[in-house]
Scaffold this active site. Structure first.
Site, PDB file in Angstrom:
ATOM      1  N   CYS A   8      10.961   9.989   8.796  1.00 38.44           N
ATOM      2  CA  CYS A   8      12.076   9.810   7.842  1.00 38.44           C
ATOM      3  C   CYS A   8      13.322   9.587   8.678  1.00 38.44           C
ATOM      4  O   CYS A   8      14.191  10.442   8.777  1.00 38.44           O
ATOM      5  CB  CYS A   8      12.289  11.076   7.015  1.00 38.44           C
ATOM      6  SG  CYS A   8      10.986  11.482   5.880  1.00 38.44           S
ATOM      7  N   ALA A   9      13.427   8.433   9.284  1.00 41.64           N
ATOM      8  CA  ALA A   9      14.347   8.301  10.419  1.00 41.64           C
ATOM      9  C   ALA A   9      15.782   7.945  10.045  1.00 41.64           C
ATOM     10  O   ALA A   9      16.698   8.211  10.824  1.00 41.64           O
ATOM     11  CB  ALA A   9      13.801   7.277  11.400  1.00 41.64           C
ATOM     12  N   GLY A  10      15.993   7.329   8.878  1.00 41.64           N
ATOM     13  CA  GLY A  10      17.340   6.821   8.588  1.00 41.64           C
ATOM     14  C   GLY A  10      18.366   7.926   8.390  1.00 41.64           C
ATOM     15  O   GLY A  10      18.023   8.940   7.801  1.00 41.64           O
ATOM     16  N   PRO A  11      19.579   7.769   8.867  1.00 45.01           N
ATOM     17  CA  PRO A  11      20.139   6.623   9.577  1.00 45.01           C
ATOM     18  C   PRO A  11      19.861   6.595  11.080  1.00 45.01           C
ATOM     19  O   PRO A  11      20.309   5.678  11.764  1.00 45.01           O
ATOM     20  CB  PRO A  11      21.646   6.759   9.322  1.00 45.01           C
ATOM     21  CG  PRO A  11      21.864   8.229   9.163  1.00 45.01           C
ATOM     22  CD  PRO A  11      20.611   8.777   8.535  1.00 45.01           C
ATOM     23  N   GLY A  12      19.174   7.602  11.616  1.00 45.91           N
ATOM     24  CA  GLY A  12      18.700   7.440  12.996  1.00 45.91           C
ATOM     25  C   GLY A  12      19.252   8.419  14.014  1.00 45.91           C
ATOM     26  O   GLY A  12      18.980   8.270  15.203  1.00 45.91           O
ATOM     27  N   LYS A  71      18.539  11.677  14.639  1.00 49.42           N
ATOM     28  CA  LYS A  71      17.503  12.419  15.372  1.00 49.42           C
ATOM     29  C   LYS A  71      16.586  11.449  16.115  1.00 49.42           C
ATOM     30  O   LYS A  71      16.134  11.745  17.220  1.00 49.42           O
ATOM     31  CB  LYS A  71      16.700  13.319  14.426  1.00 49.42           C
ATOM     32  CG  LYS A  71      17.561  14.422  13.844  1.00 49.42           C
ATOM     33  CD  LYS A  71      16.790  15.401  13.025  1.00 49.42           C
ATOM     34  CE  LYS A  71      17.738  16.278  12.227  1.00 49.42           C
ATOM     35  NZ  LYS A  71      18.471  15.560  11.146  1.00 49.42           N
ATOM     36  N   ASP A 117       6.880   3.546   3.916  1.00 53.79           N
ATOM     37  CA  ASP A 117       6.867   4.729   3.064  1.00 53.79           C
ATOM     38  C   ASP A 117       5.995   5.792   3.739  1.00 53.79           C
ATOM     39  O   ASP A 117       4.788   5.593   3.902  1.00 53.79           O
ATOM     40  CB  ASP A 117       6.303   4.330   1.691  1.00 53.79           C
ATOM     41  CG  ASP A 117       6.279   5.499   0.719  1.00 53.79           C
ATOM     42  OD1 ASP A 117       6.388   6.663   1.174  1.00 53.79           O
ATOM     43  OD2 ASP A 117       6.157   5.243  -0.492  1.00 53.79           O
ATOM     44  N   ASP A 169      12.083  14.751   8.602  1.00 58.79           N
ATOM     45  CA  ASP A 169      13.381  15.325   8.217  1.00 58.79           C
ATOM     46  C   ASP A 169      13.592  14.817   6.793  1.00 58.79           C
ATOM     47  O   ASP A 169      14.176  13.758   6.589  1.00 58.79           O
ATOM     48  CB  ASP A 169      14.432  14.788   9.201  1.00 58.79           C
ATOM     49  CG  ASP A 169      15.821  15.318   8.921  1.00 58.79           C
ATOM     50  OD1 ASP A 169      15.955  16.310   8.201  1.00 58.79           O
ATOM     51  OD2 ASP A 169      16.780  14.718   9.450  1.00 58.79           O
ATOM     52  N   CYS A 186      18.121  19.506   5.598  1.00 58.54           N
ATOM     53  CA  CYS A 186      19.492  20.015   5.739  1.00 58.54           C
ATOM     54  C   CYS A 186      19.843  20.758   4.460  1.00 58.54           C
ATOM     55  O   CYS A 186      20.912  20.607   3.891  1.00 58.54           O
ATOM     56  CB  CYS A 186      20.497  18.922   6.083  1.00 58.54           C
ATOM     57  SG  CYS A 186      20.677  17.676   4.845  1.00 58.54           S
TER      58      CYS A 186
HETATM   59  C1  LIG Z   1      17.476  13.527   5.593  1.00 60.57           C
HETATM   60  S1  LIG Z   1      17.372  11.846   5.838  1.00 60.57           S
HETATM   61  C2  LIG Z   1      16.827  11.741   7.512  1.00 60.57           C
HETATM   62  C3  LIG Z   1      17.963  11.864   8.491  1.00 60.57           C
HETATM   63  C4  LIG Z   1      17.542  11.398   9.886  1.00 60.57           C
HETATM   64  N1  LIG Z   1      16.418  12.152  10.384  1.00 60.57           N
HETATM   65  C5  LIG Z   1      18.665  11.491  10.891  1.00 60.57           C
HETATM   66  O1  LIG Z   1      18.734  12.451  11.670  1.00 60.57           O
HETATM   67  O2  LIG Z   1      19.500  10.592  10.902  1.00 60.57           O
HETATM   68  C6  LIG Z   1      15.911  11.415   4.980  1.00 60.57           C
HETATM   69  C7  LIG Z   1      15.573   9.941   5.076  1.00 60.57           C
HETATM   70  O3  LIG Z   1      14.271   9.764   4.525  1.00 60.57           O
HETATM   71  C8  LIG Z   1      14.225   8.512   3.878  1.00 60.57           C
HETATM   72  N2  LIG Z   1      13.068   8.507   2.944  1.00 60.57           N
HETATM   73  C9  LIG Z   1      13.023   8.856   1.637  1.00 60.57           C
HETATM   74  N3  LIG Z   1      11.784   8.740   1.164  1.00 60.57           N
HETATM   75  C10 LIG Z   1      11.024   8.306   2.181  1.00 60.57           C
HETATM   76  C11 LIG Z   1       9.651   7.972   2.313  1.00 60.57           C
HETATM   77  N4  LIG Z   1       8.810   8.080   1.267  1.00 60.57           N
HETATM   78  N5  LIG Z   1       9.197   7.545   3.488  1.00 60.57           N
HETATM   79  C12 LIG Z   1      10.046   7.431   4.557  1.00 60.57           C
HETATM   80  N6  LIG Z   1      11.352   7.708   4.492  1.00 60.57           N
HETATM   81  C13 LIG Z   1      11.841   8.154   3.319  1.00 60.57           C
HETATM   82  C14 LIG Z   1      15.571   8.427   3.212  1.00 60.57           C
HETATM   83  O4  LIG Z   1      15.871   7.084   2.885  1.00 60.57           O
HETATM   84  C15 LIG Z   1      16.476   9.026   4.283  1.00 60.57           C
HETATM   85  O5  LIG Z   1      16.974   8.014   5.103  1.00 60.57           O
END
Ligand SMILES: C[S@@+](CC[C@H](N)C(=O)[O-])C[C@H]1O[C@@H](n2cnc3c(N)ncnc32)[C@H](O)[C@@H]1O
Length: 482
Positions: free
Chosen positions: A293-297, A299, A344, A361, A414
């Site tokens: 779940c990398a966005g926005p990146g 970690k 996904d 995350d 978080c």
């Molecule tokens: C809490 S944020 C992650 C923050 C990130 N680890 C960082 O440190 O920048 C959760 C992320 O999971 C993504 N997300 C939501 N559902 C998802 C899925 N089914 N598969 C992958 N990513 C998903 C969201 O779009 C969001 O960017």
């Protein structure tokens, strides 16, 4: 003598019309509040372009920007408290007051009760703002309400509008510290303990967090960041060896290392989570890492740098394509192999058992980062928890499946809400015990955050703004066993 028969009365000369004074700081703050209110916008996204435009238009300096930012953030954070006070001063329910009028009133209440702006200046600036944005008629109403508010200080108002602590502790704390009651209750459940702890936490949520940087290992180091930011305004992090705190705020984007992606803005809690995952003991190969779940990146960029030092490769996956592009940007220039994909995590394209370390995350209510998003506490609803629950479980299940047997999985949020933290992990481990999933065991995460005090009873870790100066990040570490 009848009144009509007396000498003709001289008509009083009407007050000459005076144009309202336009105060660019208050007008900008009002526009930001309207956007948050009307379009459900986020203050931290709305404000920067408004400030930029005001600077470009001229006559708007750094002090104006700081005041506008404080007015917007402070007003939004304390909205619930100010609403309770305003409700005492108007003769109809608040929902019947026009939203733009309410925004001017809350902005005025914040200046009166939450800043050092002198009373007369706070009232007159708010009335002038009302004349500009609402018209003269409604400005009179604003004037009348703000004069009532100005008649007492914040403590006196709280005494009046908050129920006594002994009668209803949660409601009392909610009004006094500007949090919805259900959030007070949830945070208190998660934190445990008595009144002092929860009050410290709620207060910490109302403070602006320091800007913290991460010097991505192998690409930059904290010494470089301190030297670039100036020793008088930069300190090493409290817990992470890669962190630097900008004590005066400052503009991180002005630092070369940040502009070049060798360093970034990242809360120390997030750094600790990535470091704990990277340093968890592992038998066997340590070559393939996944951030699911990398966005926005943030970690992913730290994990990528740590993986590179160890000769491991990182796959960073993110469901939203536009957020995957942010991950690309965060990882650009990473010294080791990495790949970013839009995928996904609950229906992953990767094969099971292919990673040595996996982080999820997961999306959550963000109740651990309330200090960063001033409006979030008033927008969130208890029902949101149920909305995230299946996704959080699905992502953790697939993270365990993605790990090889013996590999390490980190589940992070978080939010400290027990429904998003321990309950998710227990449920997924429970399914496995019933033969419905892969099996895993807890790893004690506390020794992986060395020197960090008050991490709880383990094996998972909960960080807190008032105890650690970080967001309230949660981390559970698991080892796949079968
Ligand atoms: C809490 S944020 C992650 C923050 C990130 N680890 C960082 O440190 O920048 C959760 C992320 O999971 C993504 N997300 C939501 N559902 C998802 C899925 N089914 N598969 C992958 N990513 C998903 C969201 O779009 C969001 O960017």
């Amino acid at each position: 003598m009848s009144p009509q028969s007396g000498p003709p009365r001289r008509s009083r000369p009407g007050k000459p019309y005076r144009r309202p004074k336009k105060d660019p700081v208050r007008i900008l703050a009002f526009e930001a509040l309207r956007a948050v209110d009307e379009r459900d916008a986020y203050a931290n996204l709305v404000l920067p372009p408004l400030l930029r435009k005001a600077r470009e238009d001229g006559g708007f300096d750094a002090r104006d920007a700081a005041l506008a930012t404080e007015l917007v953030y402070g007003t939004l954070r304390h909205q619930g408290t100010y609403d309770a006070i305003i409700a005492e001063c108007v003769d109809r329910p608040l929902r019947e007051v026009d939203p733009p009028v309410l925004d001017v009133l809350t902005l005025g209440a914040h200046q009166l009760l939450g800043t050092r702006i002198p009373t007369h200046a706070a009232v007159s600036a708010s009335v002038e703002l009302a004349r500009v944005v609402l018209g003269d008629g409604r400005a009179k109403f604003v004037n009348a309400v703000l004069r009532k508010i100005a008649a007492a200080d914040l403590d006196a108002w709280l005494e009046r509008v908050a129920p006594p602590y002994d009668e209803d502790p949660e409601d009392h704390l909610g009004v006094v510290h500007a949090h919805p009651r259900w959030i007070v209750s949830a945070l208190w459940d998660a934190l445990g303990g008595g009144r002092a702890g929860i009050e410290d936490l709620l207060e910490a949520d109302n403070e602006r967090p320091e800007v913290t940087l991460v010097a991505r290992p192998g690409r930059s180091d904290p010494g470089e960041l301190v030297a670039a930011a100036g020793e008088e305004s930069a300190l090493p992090g409290r817990w992470s060896p890669y962190a630097v705190r900008l004590t005066e705020g400052g503009e991180p984007g002005a630092l070369d290392a940040v502009r070049e992606g060798r360093a970034g803005v990242q809360d120390e809690g997030s750094q600790l989570v990535a470091l704990a995952l990277a340093n968890a003991p592992l038998d066997g190969p340590d070559r393939r890492w996944l951030d699911g779940c990398a966005g926005p990146g943030g970690k992913a960029a730290l994990l990528g740098a740590l993986a590179a030092e160890r000769g491991a490769a990182l796959l960073a996956a993110e469901k939203q394509p536009h957020r995957a592009r942010l991950v690309e940007r965060a990882l650009a220039g990473n010294p080791g192999p990495y790949q970013v994909i839009a995928a996904d995590g609950t229906r992953p394209p990767w094969r099971p058992e292919s990673f040595d370390r996996v982080l999820v995350d997961v999306p959550c209510t963000g109740l651990g980062a309330l200090r960063r998003r001033p409006e979030a506490r008033w927008r969130r609803r208890p029902e949101d928890l149920a909305g995230f629950a299946p996704l959080q479980r699905g992502l953790l299940r697939e993270a365990l499946t993605a790990s090889r047997v013996g590999g390490v999985v980190g589940y992070a949020t978080c939010s400290p809400h027990p429904a998003e933290t321990r309950a998710v992990v227990e449920d997924v481990l429970g399914e496995a015990r019933k033969g419905q999933g892969v099996t895993a065991e807890w790893i004690d995460a506390r020794p992986l955050m060395p020197d960090v005090p008050a991490l709880g009873e383990g094996p998972d870790v909960q960080l807190w703004p008032h105890l650690h100066g970080t967001d309230a990040m949660y981390l559970a570490l698991l080892r796949r066993t079968g």
